[in-house]
Design an enzyme around this catalytic site. Structure first.
Site, mmCIF file in Angstrom:
data_model
loop_
_atom_site.group_PDB
_atom_site.id
_atom_site.type_symbol
_atom_site.label_atom_id
_atom_site.label_comp_id
_atom_site.label_asym_id
_atom_site.label_seq_id
_atom_site.Cartn_x
_atom_site.Cartn_y
_atom_site.Cartn_z
ATOM 1 N N GLY A 254 34.365 -5.504 -2.160
ATOM 2 C CA GLY A 254 34.170 -5.414 -3.767
ATOM 3 C C GLY A 254 33.324 -6.287 -3.882
ATOM 4 N N ASP B 158 47.504 -11.563 -4.519
ATOM 5 C CA ASP B 158 46.919 -12.353 -3.245
ATOM 6 C C ASP B 158 45.338 -12.829 -3.584
ATOM 7 O OD1 ASP B 158 46.226 -12.577 -0.523
ATOM 8 O OD2 ASP B 158 44.549 -10.609 -0.424
ATOM 9 N N HIS C 241 43.756 -15.460 -0.683
ATOM 10 C CA HIS C 241 43.354 -13.953 -1.210
ATOM 11 C C HIS C 241 42.709 -13.501 1.260
ATOM 12 C CE1 HIS C 241 39.435 -11.924 -3.011
ATOM 13 N NE2 HIS C 241 40.135 -10.744 -1.454
HETATM 14 C C1 8YV Z 1 37.321 -10.056 1.326
HETATM 15 C C2 8YV Z 1 37.800 -8.798 -0.628
HETATM 16 O O1 8YV Z 1 38.307 -11.501 1.939
HETATM 17 O O2 8YV Z 1 36.235 -7.214 1.047
HETATM 18 C C3 8YV Z 1 36.678 -7.717 -0.264
HETATM 19 O O3 8YV Z 1 36.113 -7.280 -1.302
HETATM 20 O O4 8YV Z 1 37.990 -9.049 -1.396
HETATM 21 C C4 8YV Z 1 37.746 -9.074 1.029
HETATM 22 O O5 8YV Z 1 37.983 -8.123 2.207
HETATM 23 C C5 8YV Z 1 36.357 -11.679 1.605
HETATM 24 O O6 8YV Z 1 35.627 -10.558 0.869
HETATM 25 C C6 8YV Z 1 36.140 -11.898 2.874
HETATM 26 O O7 8YV Z 1 34.419 -12.618 2.777
#
Ligand code: 8YV
Length: 327
Positions: free
Chosen positions: A81, A268, A292
């Site tokens: 993300g 989550d 999360h």
């Molecule tokens: C991680 C996430 O928890 O990849 C993503 O977008 O939300 C998750 O995989 C997070 O970014 C770990 O830093």
């Protein structure tokens, strides 16, 4: 000796990765598990003037921060993300943005299935009865949940992760998978063509026993789960979100869950993260909340860190990043 690019890292990383990074970069890092506070961060990057930033967690990369980083050329986030990064602004300033798609798809899909089952079968309430000594003789229908087998599923956002969730759900013998999102998909076999249907968002909500959110967060998806959306859902439906908290209007969700407009939710992701222990959603038995952990298995997290490091290394060696965001 040529000067190494200056790299700022906003949160603690395991020693092993810092050693790798120290070979290629002149690193400055916030040495703590707690995220750096915004005022301190702005001061720190202004003084350090990094050529690149490696992002652990969802630190906001916005105009205000970029203005302080006069020399910045690349940003690399350890995530798929990127709603925390103003990519348009980065593009204007010719800043390359790397991310980590693909390597976490299976992990997030696994967690989504786990959360769906845990919510449907009321794991949290059941576990409490064991811990509280309340596991005893009871009505034969007490502690019963909702069956996933033979149910109708709605997936909001059938991208990489949504599709991996759908593939897993096929083995549960689900009846139908409705999906909504930016475009209709093509399927290369007749079974999938019959199983999947691309539909309008409200239609999906009105038909599904389980609604699963796997779309990305953007201006179009922010708060799409609002009171109007909850009105469309079946009273016995269950909502699962492993994407981003802001896709749901949490006040509207609280109302929908407490009034029985929908049956349960498994989240989550929330707003904010971490969710304060006093949040009203935590007073509800029918709302299961995880901190999360979608991509949190050791193998996956290591792969994510490696891709994020390779993105930066490649960039400064004038090679294409492994995964770069194109806007
Ligand atoms: C991680 C996430 O928890 O990849 C993503 O977008 O939300 C998750 O995989 C997070 O970014 C770990 O830093």
């Amino acid at each position: 000796m040529s000067k190494l690019p200056r790299l700022f890292i906003n949160q603690h990383l395991p020693e092993h990765y810092l050693n790798i990074l120290n070979e290629k970069f002149d690193c400055d890092y916030h040495d703590g598990i707690q995220p750096i506070q915004s005022d301190e961060l702005l001061k720190r990057v202004e003084q350090y003037n990094p050529d690149a930033i490696l992002l652990v967690g969802s630190l906001k990369i916005d105009k205000q921060l970029l203005d302080k980083c006069k020399s910045i050329k690349a940003v690399s986030t350890i995530s798929v993300g990127y709603d925390h990064i103003d990519v348009e602004e980065c593009k204007k300033r010719n800043i390359a943005v790397g991310y980590t798609p693909g390597v976490l798809t299976d992990s997030v899909a696994d967690l989504t299935i786990g959360l769906l089952l845990a919510t449907a079968r009321r794991f949290e309430e059941a576990m409490q009865t064991v811990r509280n000594g309340k596991w005893g003789p009871r009505d034969i229908l007490a502690s019963c949940g909702k069956s996933v087998t033979n149910s109708t599923i709605g997936i909001v956002g059938l991208g990489r992760i949504g599709m991996a969730v759908a593939q897993r759900l096929k083995s549960f013998g689900v009846k139908k998978i409705f999906y909504s999102g930016t475009h209709e998909k093509t399927f290369d076999n007749e079974t999938d063509q019959k199983l999947f249907s691309y539909v309008e968002f409200f239609y999906l909500l009105s038909q599904s026993d389980f609604v699963i959110i796997t779309c990305s967060l953007n201006e179009k998806t922010k708060n799409i789960f609002n009171s109007d959306a909850f009105k469309q859902m079946k009273p016995d439906s269950i909502l699962i979100n492993t994407s981003r908290g802001s896709i749901i209007d949490q006040d509207a969700l609280y109302d929908a869950l407490s009034s029985g407009q929908i049956h349960a939710a498994g989240l989550d992701v929330t707003v904010p993260e971490p969710l304060p222990p006093t949040d009203k959603l935590l007073t509800l038995k029918n709302c299961l909340i995880l901190p999360h952990i979608g991509s949190a298995d050791v193998t996956t997290r290591n792969k994510m860190i490696q891709v994020a490091i390779d993105n930066l290394r490649n960039y400064f060696e004038n090679k294409p990043m492994v995964s770069q965001i194109n806007v």
